[in-house]
Design a protein around this motif. Structure first.
Motif, PDB file in Angstrom:
ATOM      1  N   LEU A 269       0.827  -1.209   0.000  1.00  0.00           N
ATOM      2  CA  LEU A 269       0.000   0.000   0.000  1.00  0.00           C
ATOM      3  C   LEU A 269       0.862   1.260   0.000  1.00  0.00           C
ATOM      4  CD1 LEU A 269      -2.767  -1.202   2.474  1.00  0.00           C
ATOM      5  CD2 LEU A 269      -3.116  -0.675   0.059  1.00  0.00           C
ATOM      6  N   ALA A 270       1.992   1.208   0.717  1.00  0.00           N
ATOM      7  CA  ALA A 270       2.912   2.358   0.713  1.00  0.00           C
ATOM      8  C   ALA A 270       3.453   2.591  -0.696  1.00  0.00           C
ATOM      9  CB  ALA A 270       4.060   2.125   1.688  1.00  0.00           C
ATOM     10  N   MET A 271       3.727   1.503  -1.386  1.00  0.00           N
ATOM     11  CA  MET A 271       4.246   1.590  -2.747  1.00  0.00           C
ATOM     12  C   MET A 271       3.157   2.130  -3.691  1.00  0.00           C
ATOM     13  SD  MET A 271       6.484  -1.487  -4.322  1.00  0.00           S
ATOM     14  CE  MET A 271       7.625  -1.163  -5.684  1.00  0.00           C
ATOM     15  N   ALA A 272       1.955   1.608  -3.564  1.00  0.00           N
ATOM     16  CA  ALA A 272       0.836   2.063  -4.391  1.00  0.00           C
ATOM     17  C   ALA A 272       0.550   3.545  -4.134  1.00  0.00           C
ATOM     18  CB  ALA A 272      -0.412   1.232  -4.096  1.00  0.00           C
ATOM     19  N   LEU A 273       0.678   3.951  -2.888  1.00  0.00           N
ATOM     20  CA  LEU A 273       0.457   5.349  -2.525  1.00  0.00           C
ATOM     21  C   LEU A 273       1.439   6.256  -3.259  1.00  0.00           C
ATOM     22  CD1 LEU A 273      -1.090   7.281  -0.595  1.00  0.00           C
ATOM     23  CD2 LEU A 273       0.660   6.811   1.126  1.00  0.00           C
ATOM     24  N   SER A 274       2.699   5.830  -3.334  1.00  0.00           N
ATOM     25  CA  SER A 274       3.688   6.685  -4.010  1.00  0.00           C
ATOM     26  C   SER A 274       3.431   6.735  -5.517  1.00  0.00           C
ATOM     27  CB  SER A 274       5.115   6.251  -3.686  1.00  0.00           C
ATOM     28  OG  SER A 274       5.417   5.038  -4.303  1.00  0.00           O
ATOM     29  N   VAL A 275       2.882   5.658  -6.068  1.00  0.00           N
ATOM     30  CA  VAL A 275       2.507   5.666  -7.486  1.00  0.00           C
ATOM     31  C   VAL A 275       1.354   6.651  -7.730  1.00  0.00           C
ATOM     32  CG1 VAL A 275       1.513   4.261  -9.343  1.00  0.00           C
ATOM     33  CG2 VAL A 275       3.342   3.321  -7.912  1.00  0.00           C
TER      34      VAL A 275
ATOM     35  N   VAL B 153       0.493   9.269  -5.917  1.00  0.00           N
ATOM     36  CA  VAL B 153       0.935  10.657  -5.716  1.00  0.00           C
ATOM     37  C   VAL B 153       1.649  11.176  -6.960  1.00  0.00           C
ATOM     38  CG1 VAL B 153       2.630  12.049  -4.468  1.00  0.00           C
ATOM     39  CG2 VAL B 153       0.982  10.678  -3.213  1.00  0.00           C
TER      40      VAL B 153
ATOM     41  N   VAL C 187      -5.265   9.064  -3.893  1.00  0.00           N
ATOM     42  CA  VAL C 187      -4.275   9.176  -2.810  1.00  0.00           C
ATOM     43  C   VAL C 187      -4.963   9.054  -1.456  1.00  0.00           C
ATOM     44  CG1 VAL C 187      -2.590  10.689  -1.694  1.00  0.00           C
ATOM     45  CG2 VAL C 187      -2.631  10.497  -4.178  1.00  0.00           C
TER      46      VAL C 187
ATOM     47  N   TYR D 284      -5.935   5.344  -0.799  1.00  0.00           N
ATOM     48  CA  TYR D 284      -4.816   4.480  -0.402  1.00  0.00           C
ATOM     49  C   TYR D 284      -4.248   4.863   0.959  1.00  0.00           C
ATOM     50  CZ  TYR D 284      -4.493   1.807  -4.681  1.00  0.00           C
ATOM     51  OH  TYR D 284      -4.753   0.931  -5.704  1.00  0.00           O
TER      52      TYR D 284
END
Lengths: 112, 112, 112, 112
Positions: free
Chosen positions: D26-32, D34, D67, D70
């Motif tokens: 989820l942290a990775m998906a969040l950065s995508v 953003v 954003v 997520y």
């Protein structure tokens, strides 16, 4: 690498893109391109990420190319030689993470 | 560049970091490092971003080095030659953004 | 949420930060903050990421707060209600990913 | 906000996405996600970023929604209340950046 730097410089110059290619904008574009790499890996397990099929690999290759192009362009606009900078950083890292104390402790130390 | 690739590979191998350096983890680490470049530019104007003082420039140089190191490492783990990938991408871009139609239109087209 | 929006607005106004808080700068700052969340997770396994110790959890909580603050601020500067936007998006997602066809297929479809 | 949290939780549960929704992923998906906001602003001037046309604004609204979704999901998986975390952080910020010394000095201090 020098050839690539010159090629990108010429590419932007021919298109009058110097104006848009401020270090600030390039830094922002770089983070957008990196996210396009991350997107391919976000739902994969570690193991799956090591075994991409050929189609996926070709897509990731293109995103890696984009990141290198923007990184090279940003470095060039700032008068930085990226390869030389990386070599210098590797010497700093070698001191920061001695082999004996860093072995296998990546959760904390694996930042190259 | 080949020398840098070998050096990073050796660096990780000596420290038993192969396990942590899955493409997934490296892609994530890459996005973290890129944000450290962006951090230096986030509140600057375009003009300020072109005129960094020497201290700031040295810091940005180190972050650019980190990004190149992780990018090189990621490419190596996937069997990709990053310079060759960038050259191939520049040829694609030259077709995608012809000089005549792309001139000065960076808001839409300045993606190299 | 409305209270938080007002609080952040007042905070920036009192410090004369409106000038720096252009949507462009806030979008950049947001990506920097998100990377600070990612940094905590980059070398962890999926399982480890579910079992943070209390200290780590408190650090991640602070980074999540930062992301929400910047996201709220960005939305406010653009006249967007973030909760309402998220609700609307969830309705779109419900149609895009029907339960029957999306079940357990996150590698491709788990984008909420 | 609580309603949104429950809605997202239910959405993921119905589709058997819990497995994919580790905090790491989820942290990775969040950065995508953003980066998808940042993409809209990368070549704009500060002024242009304040004057998006209606179509662009609708696109940015959708990315802001993603954003928030997520971020909310990540917080929920970690047992964190994002609004409460943001309120706590604003109190810390108020002490860290006193009005008198922070006024107009955003280049260094405008981190809310």
């Amino acid at each position: 690498m020098e050839e690539l730097i010159r090629q990108i410089r010429e590419f932007a110059r021919e298109r009058d893109w110097e104006e848009f290619h401020s270090p600030k904008n390039l830094a922002m574009a770089l983070s957008v391109e990196v996210a396009e790499i991350a997107e391919h890996f976000q739902w994969l397990t570690q193991t799956e990420s090591k075994n991409l099929d050929r189609g996926k690999l070709a897509e990731v290759e293109e995103e890696i190319a984009d990141v290198l192009i923007y990184l090279t362009r940003l470095a060039d606009r700032l008068g930085i030689d990226p390869i030389e900078a990386a070599r210098k950083k590797m010497r700093i890292n070698a001191k920061k993470y001695p082999v004996e104390t860093s072995k296998g402790k990546a959760a904390k130390y694996s930042e190259i």
